[in-house]
Design an enzyme around this catalytic site. Structure first.
Site, short mmCIF file in Angstrom:
data_model
loop_
_atom_site.label_atom_id
_atom_site.label_comp_id
_atom_site.label_asym_id
_atom_site.label_seq_id
_atom_site.Cartn_x
_atom_site.Cartn_y
_atom_site.Cartn_z
CB SER A 49 -5.88 0.16 -7.93
OG SER A 49 -5.38 -1.08 -7.55
CD GLU A 70 3.57 5.76 -13.09
OE1 GLU A 70 4.76 6.10 -13.42
OE2 GLU A 70 3.13 4.70 -12.58
CD GLN A 133 3.03 2.08 -3.31
OE1 GLN A 133 2.45 1.87 -4.24
NE2 GLN A 133 4.41 2.10 -3.15
#
Lengths: 329, 289
Positions: A49, A70, A133
């Site tokens: 992505s 992350e 998102q």
């Protein structure tokens, strides 16, 4: 903004569509990896992505996916940088910046690590996936980290060039990329410098200062305004920090009115940066186009940009509002 | 193994008896530093003294005369609040003058309240927000491997710090990527700010947790040089694709009887009379070494 206020004789602004800035990032990484063996790329299970997978395909030995972690990725990139490598770490902007914020603060900013972070799917133009998102606060978060430079390219050429500038820049850096394909604004021969805005037109009625996808909407607004006899300049502020204070001061001086447009919450983003610069140079009336203290929702990117007030007609409306205030001053 | 640029001859301490005397001296310095500063973390500084001494005087490949030597081993104090001990050890090794120790936490000092390489460039990473050191160490270990170097990365973590979830992201990453050039030392003193780990959020069984994540684990008495040095050397020499976690059982406040095993001394500076009492106790202990 009702369509009735848009003039029927629509001036021509029909740019060609190019690739998304996230795809340009992937291409730029491969180019960079070819000339610089020190480049290492990290991702957190979103390589397809963010388009860092393009680098993975060509240089698998210099690519590491950390899994869905992350915070760990942000710190690993800092560690790589502190040991002399040139890491680029990418994920969705919202996960990179929000989940990795303390790590960005302590590991990258405070340690002055030469690490580069790229958040894709910035803003609400990611569309159907919805607010969890959609990164609408990344400019504010990243601008609040001392020493970071914060970039938001408007098209593929700008994105590719800024990846190169980020690599040359010594210090921590953040770039937002977007999900949708973007209009082509520049060409392969255009040059970009960190902290130096690109000006489109030298209109003196109003300056529209924008970044990311909003640059294209601003150019569309510029054409609409020209049809009504309003001469606007558009300033592509691809570097939000350090913001181009000289270009802003010049715009304030020559135009006397400024509109800021960004795909971000109005708190702490481009508008805040520009307003501070305006206040320091020559205070003039300003209006702000951005997301109004809310999260968005699921819909197509086009529907969202319209509903949350980020398309060209809203910029036109803001210009008219600021011009009314300008005439009073 | 050692090369000419390793721990310099002047710095390497062969004798265990001498290392014990050094540890005692460092404890006195730590107490004085924190007392002078008027704030700081004595408990967790005193628990890590032997571990740091063994690193800087026996195991780490480093050169205090050339702190930025590219092939040096890296050490990250992830439990940044334990920095008084690190500063005292680095002064002893020659990175700074001993006189600088009295500037701890004062305006303009290289010895900030938590490690800050902006002021003290010989430090490898800024820490103080717990849970990030192992991840930063993973990055450094990866860099060493990518550059085909054999320098090693050591990270010291607190035991309470292990409660931070990021450690386990890093633990998974290090094992999966076979970072045998990464060693984590957990200063397992069983106490965190609010009290005993067992009463807050127990991390035990710690070694088994790291083993389950794919690490080699070594459990030692973190105050016994005869256990600390071999464990660090084993970790430094590892070539089997496994990162090493040394679970070092220690005593918080070690060496000062009124501080030992007492959570009250996690983050409180001793007052002048307490400094005097602690120093007197440590000086008396030194006579028996």
């Amino acid at each position: 903004m009702s369509s009735a206020t848009i003039p029927n004789t629509k001036p021509k602004y029909e740019p060609k569509m190019g690739v998304a800035t996230r795809e340009a990032y992937g291409q730029a990484l491969v180019e960079l990896g070819t000339i610089n063996p020190n480049v290492v790329v990290l991702d957190a299970d979103l390589a397809k992505s963010t388009f860092s997978a393009k680098f993975q395909k060509v240089y698998p030995e210099r690519f590491f996916t950390v899994g869905i972690a992350e915070a760990n990725m942000v710190s690993i990139a800092a560690g790589l940088a502190l040991a002399g490598k040139l890491p680029f770490a990418s994920s969705f902007a919202v996960f990179l910046c929000d989940k990795g914020y303390d790590q960005l603060r302590v590991g990258a900013a405070y340690s002055r690590a030469n690490a580069k972070y790229v958040g894709s799917h910035g803003g609400i133009s990611i569309g159907e996936d919805g607010p969890s998102q959609q990164s609408v606060e990344d400019y504010a978060l990243m601008c609040a980290l001392p020493g970071f430079i914060v970039l938001s390219p408007s098209d593929e050429f700008c994105a590719r060039a800024l990846v190169r500038r980020m690599a040359e820049h010594e210090g921590p850096a953040y770039m937002r990329t977007g999900r949708p394909k973007t209009a082509i604004i520049y060409g392969p021969d255009d040059t970009f410098e960190i902290g130096k805005a690109k000006q489109h037109g030298d209109g003196r009625d109003v300056a529209i200062i924008a970044c990311g996808l909003e640059v294209n909407y601003s150019l569309e607004a510029q054409a609409l305004l020209a049809g009504e006899g309003i001469d606007a300049r558009v300033i592509d502020m691809h570097t939000i920090k350090p913001v181009d204070e000289a270009a802003i001061a010049k715009a304030a001086e020559e135009c006397g009115a400024i509109v800021c447009a960004e795909e971000h919450l109005l708190d702490g983003g481009l508008g805040s940066q520009v307003a501070r610069a305006v206040g320091k140079s020559r205070p003039v009336p300003m209006e702000f186009v951005g997301i109004q203290n809310t999260y968005a929702e699921s819909a197509t990117p086009e529907q969202l940009m319209e509903k949350y007030g980020l398309t060209a007609p809203f910029i036109v409306k803001a210009v008219k509002a600021v011009l009314k205030r300008k005439s009073r001053t | 193994m050692s090369t000419t640029a390793d721990v310099t001859t002047a710095n390497r301490i062969e004798s265990i008896a001498e290392l014990k005397r050094l540890a005692n001296r460092l404890r006195i310095e730590i107490i004085k530093m924190i007392g002078t500063a008027g704030s700081g973390h004595p408990g967790g500084s005193l628990s890590e003294v032997e571990l740091l001494s063994a690193l800087y005087f026996r195991v780490l490949r480093h050169n205090p005369k050339d702190p930025q030597w590219p092939d040096r081993d890296r050490f990250i104090l992830s439990k940044g609040h334990g920095c008084p001990a690190l500063y005292a050890v680095m002064a002893e090794a020659g990175y700074i003058d001993h006189s600088v120790l009295s500037t701890l936490r004062k305006m303009g000092s290289p010895l900030q309240g938590h490690p800050d390489k902006r002021f003290f460039p010989a430090l490898e990473a800024n820490t103080g927000s717990l849970g990030q050191g192992i991840s930063i160490g993973c990055g450094m270990a990866l860099a060493s491997r990518l550059d085909k170097k054999d320098w090693h990365t050591f990270v010291m973590s607190g035991d309470g710090e292990i409660q931070e979830g990021q450690n386990w992201e890093a633990a998974m990453f290090a094992a999966y990527h076979k970072l045998e050039n990464l060693t984590v030392i957990v200063d397992y003193n069983h106490i965190q700010l609010d009290g005993f780990l067992k009463d807050i959020l127990d991390v035990s069984p710690l070694a088994q947790k790291f083993e389950a994540f794919g690490w080699r684990t070594l459990e030692i008495d973190g105050h016994d040089f005869n256990q600390v040095i071999p464990a660090l050397e084993t970790a430094r020499a590892a070539k089997d694709g496994k990162p090493t976690c040394i679970v070092a059982n220690t005593v918080k406040g070690k060496g000062v009887s009124f501080m030992e095993n007492n959570p009250e001394w996690h983050g409180v500076a001793p007052k002048p009379d307490q400094v005097a009492a602690a120093v007197a106790e440590l000086e008396a202990a030194a006579k028996k070494l």
